[in-house]
Design a protein around this motif. Structure first.
Motif, short mmCIF file in Angstrom:
data_model
loop_
_atom_site.label_atom_id
_atom_site.label_comp_id
_atom_site.label_asym_id
_atom_site.label_seq_id
_atom_site.Cartn_x
_atom_site.Cartn_y
_atom_site.Cartn_z
N ALA A 169 0.83 -1.21 0.00
CA ALA A 169 0.00 0.00 0.00
C ALA A 169 0.86 1.26 0.00
O ALA A 169 0.62 2.20 -0.76
CB ALA A 169 -0.93 -0.01 1.21
N ARG A 170 1.89 1.28 0.84
CA ARG A 170 2.75 2.46 0.93
C ARG A 170 3.47 2.72 -0.39
O ARG A 170 3.52 3.85 -0.88
CB ARG A 170 3.77 2.27 2.05
N LEU A 171 4.06 1.66 -0.95
CA LEU A 171 4.79 1.83 -2.21
C LEU A 171 3.86 2.26 -3.34
O LEU A 171 4.24 3.09 -4.17
CB LEU A 171 5.49 0.52 -2.59
N GLY A 172 2.65 1.71 -3.37
CA GLY A 172 1.71 2.09 -4.42
C GLY A 172 1.35 3.56 -4.33
O GLY A 172 1.33 4.27 -5.35
N VAL A 173 1.09 4.05 -3.13
CA VAL A 173 0.71 5.45 -2.95
C VAL A 173 1.88 6.38 -3.29
O VAL A 173 1.72 7.37 -4.02
CB VAL A 173 0.22 5.70 -1.51
N VAL A 174 3.07 6.06 -2.77
CA VAL A 174 4.24 6.93 -3.02
C VAL A 174 4.60 6.92 -4.50
O VAL A 174 4.91 7.97 -5.08
CB VAL A 174 5.43 6.49 -2.16
N ALA A 175 4.57 5.75 -5.14
CA ALA A 175 4.88 5.67 -6.57
C ALA A 175 3.89 6.49 -7.38
O ALA A 175 4.27 7.17 -8.35
CB ALA A 175 4.87 4.21 -7.03
N ALA A 176 2.62 6.44 -7.00
CA ALA A 176 1.60 7.22 -7.70
C ALA A 176 1.87 8.71 -7.56
O ALA A 176 1.85 9.46 -8.56
CB ALA A 176 0.22 6.89 -7.14
N VAL A 177 2.13 9.17 -6.35
CA VAL A 177 2.37 10.61 -6.12
C VAL A 177 3.58 11.10 -6.90
O VAL A 177 3.53 12.14 -7.56
CB VAL A 177 2.55 10.88 -4.61
N VAL A 178 4.67 10.34 -6.82
CA VAL A 178 5.91 10.74 -7.49
C VAL A 178 5.71 10.86 -8.99
O VAL A 178 6.13 11.85 -9.63
CB VAL A 178 7.03 9.71 -7.17
N GLN A 179 5.03 9.88 -9.59
CA GLN A 179 4.86 9.91 -11.04
C GLN A 179 3.87 10.98 -11.48
O GLN A 179 4.06 11.62 -12.51
CB GLN A 179 4.43 8.53 -11.52
N VAL A 180 2.82 11.18 -10.70
CA VAL A 180 1.85 12.23 -11.05
C VAL A 180 2.51 13.61 -10.99
O VAL A 180 2.31 14.44 -11.87
CB VAL A 180 0.62 12.17 -10.12
N VAL A 181 3.31 13.83 -9.96
CA VAL A 181 4.01 15.12 -9.84
C VAL A 181 4.95 15.32 -11.03
O VAL A 181 5.01 16.39 -11.62
CB VAL A 181 4.79 15.20 -8.51
#
Length: 246
Positions: free
Chosen positions: A93-105
């Motif tokens: 869950a943590r990696l999915g959320v952080v990966a999403a935020v980083v790529q969206v930014v």
């Protein structure tokens, strides 16, 4: 009730994974056609901005599609984390959320910042500053954050999901596909070091990753099984997975 909740979680995860994969395929295909992406990024800044201006509306729209695809990693991670359970589930869950935020930014620069920079570049008095701004934004939000860090996070996420979920619900070949996709995506961190071949292997990794997402979604949607070790696996009436890889 627990079995019904698990089935709902599986199917929500499957829907999110399929949508993310299809949006990524559509976005990369369209941007490759109208913007020569990602090859265009190797060209001089003036050429990149010129081609961007020629198709600005379409380019922005398709980058929004890629942003939506990347953003779906957050709910995918949370849902798969619930299926896996335990410490592995929390890390998924943590990696999915952080990966999403980083790529969206990282991707958001094409929608929020590049339009203004591109417009400034048409003014001879501001061209040099605009080019410098683009190169800074491209380096920090693009190459370093959205790409290099994003590649590493996506690869780690994929490996963890493969270990905790794919091996439990799908055949061995799908686990191998997950590991292969992760390894190829991870080669993207070498691109800033000048290794040209890494661009090709990274691209191949994302193709394999999209196929893996879709294949995983099919198995999650169809299988009535739960993940070994998950609380639902020991609930009366559930059917723990123990045969997928035998």
């Amino acid at each position: 009730m627990a079995a019904q909740t698990t089935q709902s979680t599986r199917r929500l995860a499957a829907a999110a994974m399929t949508t993310a994969a299809l949006l990524a395929i559509a976005g990369f295909t369209a941007l490759g056609s109208v913007f020569e992406y990602p090859q265009i990024l190797k060209e001089p800044t003036a050429d990149i901005l010129e081609l961007y201006r020629q198709h600005q509306g379409a380019v922005m729209a398709w980058f929004v599609v890629l942003m939506l695809s990347a953003a779906l990693l957050a709910p995918v991670g949370i849902l798969l984390g619930r299926l896996a359970g335990g410490s592995q589930g929390r890390w998924i869950a943590r990696l999915g959320v952080v990966a999403a935020v980083v790529q969206v930014v990282g991707l958001s620069r094409w929608v929020l910042l590049v339009p203004g920079i591109s417009s400034d570049a048409t003014d001879p008095a501001r061209t040099a500053d605009a080019h410098h701004s683009f190169e800074l934004v491209h380096t920090w939000l693009g190459t370093i954050l959205g790409e290099t860090i994003g590649y590493a996070l996506t690869a780690a996420f994929t490996v963890l999901v493969t270990l905790a979920v794919t091996r439990a619900v799908a055949p061995r070949w799908m686990a191998y596909l997950g590991y292969l996709a992760a390894a190829l995506i991870a080669t993207g961190v070498l691109i800033p070091l000048g290794l040209e071949a890494a661009s090709l292997t990274n691209f191949a990794g994302y193709v394999a990753w999209c196929l893996w997402l879709i294949a995983m979604a099919v198995y999650l949607w169809r299988t009535p099984r739960t993940i070994p070790g998950h609380p639902a696996a020991t609930t009366a009436g559930s059917d723990p997975v123990g045969t997928a890889n035998q």
